[in-house]
Write a protein that holds these residues in place. Structure first.
Motif, PDB file in Angstrom:
ATOM      1  N   GLY A  57      44.228  47.698  45.837  1.00  0.00           N
ATOM      2  CA  GLY A  57      45.651  47.375  45.995  1.00  0.00           C
ATOM      3  C   GLY A  57      46.261  46.938  44.675  1.00  0.00           C
ATOM      4  O   GLY A  57      45.847  45.942  44.098  1.00  0.00           O
ATOM      5  N   GLY A  58      47.246  47.714  44.227  1.00  0.00           N
ATOM      6  CA  GLY A  58      47.888  47.415  42.935  1.00  0.00           C
ATOM      7  C   GLY A  58      49.308  46.936  43.118  1.00  0.00           C
ATOM      8  O   GLY A  58      50.204  47.262  42.343  1.00  0.00           O
ATOM      9  N   GLY A  59      49.520  46.119  44.155  1.00  0.00           N
ATOM     10  CA  GLY A  59      50.813  45.441  44.307  1.00  0.00           C
ATOM     11  C   GLY A  59      50.778  44.133  43.527  1.00  0.00           C
ATOM     12  O   GLY A  59      49.859  43.899  42.724  1.00  0.00           O
ATOM     13  N   VAL A  60      51.768  43.278  43.787  1.00  0.00           N
ATOM     14  CA  VAL A  60      51.877  42.030  43.025  1.00  0.00           C
ATOM     15  C   VAL A  60      50.583  41.226  43.126  1.00  0.00           C
ATOM     16  O   VAL A  60      49.995  40.821  42.107  1.00  0.00           O
ATOM     17  CB  VAL A  60      53.059  41.171  43.548  1.00  0.00           C
ATOM     18  N   LEU A  61      50.114  41.009  44.351  1.00  0.00           N
ATOM     19  CA  LEU A  61      48.944  40.148  44.525  1.00  0.00           C
ATOM     20  C   LEU A  61      47.695  40.754  43.890  1.00  0.00           C
ATOM     21  O   LEU A  61      46.942  40.065  43.198  1.00  0.00           O
ATOM     22  CB  LEU A  61      48.732  39.897  46.030  1.00  0.00           C
ATOM     23  N   GLY A  62      47.489  42.062  44.101  1.00  0.00           N
ATOM     24  CA  GLY A  62      46.309  42.711  43.537  1.00  0.00           C
ATOM     25  C   GLY A  62      46.277  42.586  42.017  1.00  0.00           C
ATOM     26  O   GLY A  62      45.237  42.294  41.424  1.00  0.00           O
ATOM     27  N   LEU A  63      47.420  42.767  41.392  1.00  0.00           N
ATOM     28  CA  LEU A  63      47.463  42.696  39.923  1.00  0.00           C
ATOM     29  C   LEU A  63      47.266  41.260  39.445  1.00  0.00           C
ATOM     30  O   LEU A  63      46.615  41.018  38.424  1.00  0.00           O
ATOM     31  CB  LEU A  63      48.789  43.270  39.402  1.00  0.00           C
ATOM     32  N   GLU A  64      47.819  40.303  40.186  1.00  0.00           N
ATOM     33  CA  GLU A  64      47.627  38.896  39.796  1.00  0.00           C
ATOM     34  C   GLU A  64      46.145  38.506  39.888  1.00  0.00           C
ATOM     35  O   GLU A  64      45.607  37.841  39.003  1.00  0.00           O
ATOM     36  CB  GLU A  64      48.460  37.980  40.694  1.00  0.00           C
ATOM     37  N   VAL A  65      45.501  38.955  40.960  1.00  0.00           N
ATOM     38  CA  VAL A  65      44.084  38.630  41.139  1.00  0.00           C
ATOM     39  C   VAL A  65      43.261  39.301  40.040  1.00  0.00           C
ATOM     40  O   VAL A  65      42.361  38.698  39.444  1.00  0.00           O
ATOM     41  CB  VAL A  65      43.624  39.076  42.546  1.00  0.00           C
ATOM     42  N   ALA A  66      43.595  40.558  39.767  1.00  0.00           N
ATOM     43  CA  ALA A  66      42.861  41.296  38.732  1.00  0.00           C
ATOM     44  C   ALA A  66      42.976  40.581  37.388  1.00  0.00           C
ATOM     45  O   ALA A  66      41.989  40.382  36.672  1.00  0.00           O
ATOM     46  CB  ALA A  66      43.404  42.720  38.636  1.00  0.00           C
ATOM     47  N   ARG A  67      44.187  40.169  37.055  1.00  0.00           N
ATOM     48  CA  ARG A  67      44.378  39.504  35.758  1.00  0.00           C
ATOM     49  C   ARG A  67      43.683  38.133  35.744  1.00  0.00           C
ATOM     50  O   ARG A  67      43.111  37.737  34.723  1.00  0.00           O
ATOM     51  CB  ARG A  67      45.888  39.353  35.467  1.00  0.00           C
ATOM     52  N   ALA A  68      43.692  37.446  36.888  1.00  0.00           N
ATOM     53  CA  ALA A  68      43.018  36.141  36.944  1.00  0.00           C
ATOM     54  C   ALA A  68      41.537  36.320  36.612  1.00  0.00           C
ATOM     55  O   ALA A  68      40.954  35.522  35.871  1.00  0.00           O
ATOM     56  CB  ALA A  68      43.181  35.535  38.338  1.00  0.00           C
ATOM     57  N   LEU A  69      40.940  37.389  37.132  1.00  0.00           N
ATOM     58  CA  LEU A  69      39.507  37.588  36.878  1.00  0.00           C
ATOM     59  C   LEU A  69      39.258  38.129  35.476  1.00  0.00           C
ATOM     60  O   LEU A  69      38.234  37.816  34.861  1.00  0.00           O
ATOM     61  CB  LEU A  69      38.913  38.506  37.946  1.00  0.00           C
ATOM     62  N   SER A  70      40.196  38.918  34.956  1.00  0.00           N
ATOM     63  CA  SER A  70      39.992  39.400  33.577  1.00  0.00           C
ATOM     64  C   SER A  70      40.105  38.241  32.592  1.00  0.00           C
ATOM     65  O   SER A  70      39.452  38.212  31.564  1.00  0.00           O
ATOM     66  CB  SER A  70      40.954  40.542  33.237  1.00  0.00           C
ATOM     67  N   GLU A  71      40.926  37.236  32.956  1.00  0.00           N
ATOM     68  CA  GLU A  71      40.989  36.027  32.110  1.00  0.00           C
ATOM     69  C   GLU A  71      39.626  35.362  32.001  1.00  0.00           C
ATOM     70  O   GLU A  71      39.328  34.674  31.043  1.00  0.00           O
ATOM     71  CB  GLU A  71      41.941  34.996  32.749  1.00  0.00           C
ATOM     72  N   ARG A  72      38.821  35.549  33.046  1.00  0.00           N
ATOM     73  CA  ARG A  72      37.507  34.920  33.056  1.00  0.00           C
ATOM     74  C   ARG A  72      36.424  35.831  32.483  1.00  0.00           C
ATOM     75  O   ARG A  72      35.234  35.568  32.617  1.00  0.00           O
ATOM     76  CB  ARG A  72      37.153  34.508  34.474  1.00  0.00           C
ATOM     77  N   GLY A  73      36.844  36.943  31.901  1.00  0.00           N
ATOM     78  CA  GLY A  73      35.886  37.775  31.172  1.00  0.00           C
ATOM     79  C   GLY A  73      35.409  39.003  31.930  1.00  0.00           C
ATOM     80  O   GLY A  73      34.564  39.743  31.426  1.00  0.00           O
TER      81      GLY A  73
END
Ligand SMILES: Cc1cc2nc3c(=O)[nH]c(=O)nc-3n(C[C@H](O)[C@H](O)[C@H](O)COP(=O)(O)OP(=O)(O)OC[C@H]3O[C@@H](n4cnc5c(N)ncnc54)[C@H](O)[C@@H]3O)c2cc1C
Length: 507
Positions: free
Chosen positions: A153-169
């Motif tokens: 899912g690449g809506g608002v929530l999916g992208l926010e979650v994805a970026r949150a995890l990419s922040e963690r490496g």
């Protein structure tokens, strides 16, 4: 006997309604029944919890003043008996009501992907559908030590979650069936630029790609390719929780159908927030839930006004990407004049719609300076400057409303946590003198961060006012300032309803 209001659902909508009922009609017998075992919390902040920037407890909403509301957590309501005006919980407890409120929210939609769910419908091994704090803990437990994670899912929530995890490496693949990222809010140009920006932050958006099967460590796509993932997080939309209403014979379409006073077909039962369908729409956003709580509190306390809709501004909470969707966003508005700017090399995109000099919609990507000015024009409905390009480049000044002193006290400064100017002033007067302390006291700035600049301005204004109280008092003559709004989240959070310097609080 005092009137018994039973609220089913201890999410933001139910919690806020209880808070307002107690403030406006003290003595009302309010009970909230919540299926989750946590105290009420603000779901909007969950991506910040996943990113490791916020503790779970920091998402908790203000506690109700001692003895004002009965809150039963970990309790699921199983049925409603409309004839007897009673609800029954899973434990067989029966509660009578005079007014019943459905604030049951929504649940994650699990798309028809083979292997995604167990036979009982729950997410399969290696899959988490993200909606609750408990789901955040599941993600935490199941994150692979290293490697990649996939988000469906690449809506608002999916992208926010994805970026949150990419922040963690983590390297994150977002598999999205829609034609481009956030296609519900954005057109292809903005969606593609957004995907490019995220690509530079270890988030790969695979748009226009349907997932067909999950095998425990790999997601197969319809085009034959596949994505390896130690964990799959599902953010593919939500389904309003309507089963109680349907079983009770109330009208349900996409949500529980209510009129503009949030009434179902049964005059004793109301619904609000993510579970409700008002004017043919279910919102899925926090701002309408806050506003509907205000409307329903009025209805239940004898001061009814209709719900006429909510002006929404959505900001993507993805560190390193600045995206705001204001009002109608990219949707066509009949008769509106539209300005579009795009600078792909710099990842910038702007689309502004103006109808009769008023901003009715905008999408602003990579243009943080213009977001504040355009949002403010949208909120205040002031006339937009003729020089639209300057406005979009963040050069135009939005006018006198930018002065914090001139803002009405009930102006919502932080939409994610529903914090007003008066809430900030109250927190400041109680000792929160720095922006970080204001954030801790009220939760402002801890969501999308879009209110950082106004909070800073208000902090500066409060300091100046505090340092020159005499001058201000002389200027304001003998005008009387109103009392604190006790129902506001920040003021009630502390349980202390006396304000020491009320002149900082405005109507
Ligand atoms: C991770 C995440 C991020 C989000 N970010 C944003 C954002 O940035 N901006 C935005 O506008 N919106 C955002 N949202 C959406 C926003 O959180 C919702 O619009 C909001 O939570 C709706 O509030 P609600 O109280 O109506 O429903 P909910 O928050 O869903 O709460 C409903 C509660 O009712 C309980 N319940 C359901 N059935 C029963 C029952 N039978 N008995 C007892 N209890 C029951 C549920 O367990 C739940 O606790 C986000 C949502 C998520 C999950």
């Amino acid at each position: 006997m005092s009137r018994r209001v039973v609220i089913i659902g201890n999410g933001p909508a139910g919690h806020r309604l209880a808070e307002l009922l107690c403030a406006r009609a003290p003595g009302t017998d309010v009970t909230i029944l919540g299926a989750e075992s946590e105290p009420a919390y603000n779901r909007v902040l969950l991506a910040s919890v996943l990113a490791g920037r916020l503790a779970a407890e920091a998402t908790y909403l203000a506690r109700h003043p001692e003895g004002s509301v009965r809150v039963l957590t970990g309790v699921r309501v199983e049925s409603i008996d409309r004839r007897r005006q009673e609800v029954r919980t899973g434990e067989g407890v029966v509660l009578p009501y005079d007014d019943l409120v459905l604030a049951t929210g929504a649940a994650c939609f699990l798309p028809p992907v083979q292997g995604l769910t167990e036979e009982d419908g729950r997410p399969a091994k290696g899959v988490v559908a993200l909606r609750t704090l408990a789901d955040c803990r599941l993600v935490e437990d199941r994150l692979p030590v290293r490697g990649s994670v996939a988000v469906l899912g690449g809506g608002v929530l999916g992208l926010e979650v994805a970026r949150a995890l990419s922040e963690r490496g983590y390297d994150v693949d977002v598999v999205h069936g829609g034609p481009h990222a956030m296609d519900r809010q954005l057109g292809p140009a903005a969606g593609d630029l957004l995907a490019t920006a995220l690509g530079g932050l270890s988030v790969r958006v695979l748009a226009g790609r349907m997932a067909t099967a999950w095998t425990g460590d790999r997601l197969t796509l319809r085009d034959g390719s596949s994505v390896a993932a130690g964990l799959l997080i599902v953010c593919a939309g939500v389904v309003p929780e309507t089963s109680l209403a349907r079983d009770a014979g109330l009208r349900v379409e996409r949500g529980v159908v209510v009129d503009e006073y949030l009434r179902t077909g049964d005059p004793r039962i109301h619904a609000l927030g993510d579970c409700a369908e008002v004017h043919g729409e279910v919102s899925g956003l926090i701002a309408p839930a806050w506003e509907q709580a205000d409307v329903l509190a009025g209805v239940l306390t004898g001061e009814p006004r209709p719900y006429t809709g909510t002006r929404t501004i959505t900001r993507l909470k993805a560190r390193g990407v600045d995206l705001a969707v204001i009002g109608a966003g990219e949707s066509e508005v009949a008769g509106a004049e539209t300005v579009v700017l795009t600078d792909p090399a710099r990842g910038q995109y702007a689309r502004l719609s103006v109808l009769d000099t008023r901003v009715v919609g905008a999408v602003l990507l990579g243009l943080p300076d213009s977001v504040a000015a355009v949002s403010q024009l949208y909120d205040s409905e002031e006339a937009a400057p003729n020089d639209r390009l300057s406005l979009l480049m963040g050069r135009a000044v939005a006018g006198p409303a930018q002065d914090p002193g001139s803002l009405p006290g009930q102006t919502v400064i932080c939409r994610c946590s529903n914090v007003t100017k008066n809430d900030l002033a109250t927190a400041w007067l109680r000792g929160a003198r720095e922006e970080s302390e204001l954030a801790e006291a009220t939760r402002a700035t801890t969501g999308c961060g879009g209110c950082r600049s106004p909070v800073k301005e208000i902090c500066r204004w409060l300091r100046a006012k505090h340092e020159q109280p005499d001058a201000d008092a002389a200027r304001s003559g003998d005008e009387q300032d109103p009392p604190v709004d006790h129902a506001s989240p920040a003021s009630s959070r502390r349980g202390d309803h006396r304000d020491p310097v009320p002149e900082l609080l405005a109507p």
